[in-house]
Design a protein around this motif. Structure first.
Motif, mmCIF file in Angstrom:
data_model
loop_
_atom_site.group_PDB
_atom_site.id
_atom_site.type_symbol
_atom_site.label_atom_id
_atom_site.label_comp_id
_atom_site.label_asym_id
_atom_site.label_seq_id
_atom_site.Cartn_x
_atom_site.Cartn_y
_atom_site.Cartn_z
ATOM 1 N N ASP A 177 -21.892 -19.339 39.215
ATOM 2 C CA ASP A 177 -22.448 -19.300 38.022
ATOM 3 C C ASP A 177 -22.716 -17.780 37.572
ATOM 4 N N SER A 181 -21.679 -20.981 32.494
ATOM 5 C CA SER A 181 -21.458 -22.096 33.045
ATOM 6 C C SER A 181 -20.399 -23.175 32.146
ATOM 7 N N SER A 209 -16.563 -22.754 39.724
ATOM 8 C CA SER A 209 -17.619 -22.798 38.656
ATOM 9 C C SER A 209 -17.722 -23.962 37.850
#
Length: 275
Positions: free
Chosen positions: A42, A180, A269
């Motif tokens: 992240d 994110s 991610s």
């Protein structure tokens, strides 16, 4: 004759020296995990001033080349969940190819890296799987590869102490970006985009062809811009996974080094069921 030989040697030496000076001797900078940068699922942070291993001396501050660093986000569709460990090796192969260079921007339906894998789900018992670049979807419907949009140090935040201001050269010693990903459903349909939250700001991302992701396997093999070949349609199962990986490319003024941070196949991610 001996004098002529000596004179010829001196002339040749002078010419070689002139070529090196005029062309410029390459200047390289070291680029190593934990010393110059850190990458996580992240976040990415990097230093413009740093010490190398075993040294007490700081390097001179590195000034980013124009339109760098470049943020890059790629997606990989794993055709069935049991293949995730195997198929995600594509990410490692892609990173090995481009770690000492800049990948191009991969446009509509253009794979960044492709490999074939064994599977019992297709007639010929193989399936072609590719890594693709996500596209950013603009408000007017236009789309482009994310690497063409997220260029420059302004996408990174300077890491300053409370009350500290940027130095007179305009650059902090260290920078960071956080990110994110989440699903953004399209109302009244089985489609969805990916929402990227980057340093608190949100952006809409789609497939490499600019289309939304779809909870219907047919969307991924029904035309030339799709992620799978029509003959591989039986290999895309209901537990298929959508994985997203992040990386960034760096170049600095006065240095010839061009580096792209290696992506780790185990460090995703985003990891969700595709369909």
């Amino acid at each position: 004759m001996k004098k002529r030989s000596i004179l010829s040697f001196l002339i040749c030496s002078a010419l070689v020296l002139f070529v090196f000076i005029s062309c410029g001797i390459p200047r390289m900078f070291p680029w190593r995990d934990t010393y110059q940068y850190n990458i996580d699922s992240d976040s990415i942070d990097f230093k413009l001033r740093f010490k190398t291993s075993g040294s007490d001396e700081y390097w001179p501050k590195l000034i980013p080349s124009p339109n760098t660093p470049i943020l890059r986000f790629y997606y990989l569709i794993v055709p069935e969940a049991s293949m995730q460990s195997t198929v995600s090796g594509i990410v490692s192969s892609f990173s090995s190819r481009y770690s000492s260079s800049f990948p191009k921007s991969f446009g509509s339906g253009e794979a960044a890296y492709t490999s074939s894998y064994e599977t019992t789900s297709t007639d010929d018992e193989t399936i072609s799987v590719s890594l693709y670049e996500l596209s950013i979807i603009h408000d007017n419907g236009r789309f482009e590869p994310v690497s063409q949009y997220f260029q420059g140090i302004d996408w990174f935040e300077p890491m300053l102490q409370e009350g500290e201001e940027l130095p007179s050269d305009g650059y902090a010693d260290e920078y960071q970006v956080t990110y994110s990903f989440a699903q953004e459903s399209v109302e009244g349909s089985n489609e969805y985009y990916i929402t990227l939250t980057l340093n608190g700001e949100t952006y809409r991302l789609g497939r490499s062809n600019g289309e939304p992701f779809v909870r219907d396997a047919r969307s991924y093999y029904d035309d030339d811009d799709s992620e799978f070949l029509p003959e591989d349609s039986d290999g895309l199962l209901t537990d298929a996974k959508l994985l997203i990986y992040a990386t960034a490319s760096f170049a600095f003024e006065g240095y010839t080094t061009r580096q792209t941070i290696r992506m780790d196949k185990s460090r995703t991610s985003y990891d969700q069921t595709l369909i």
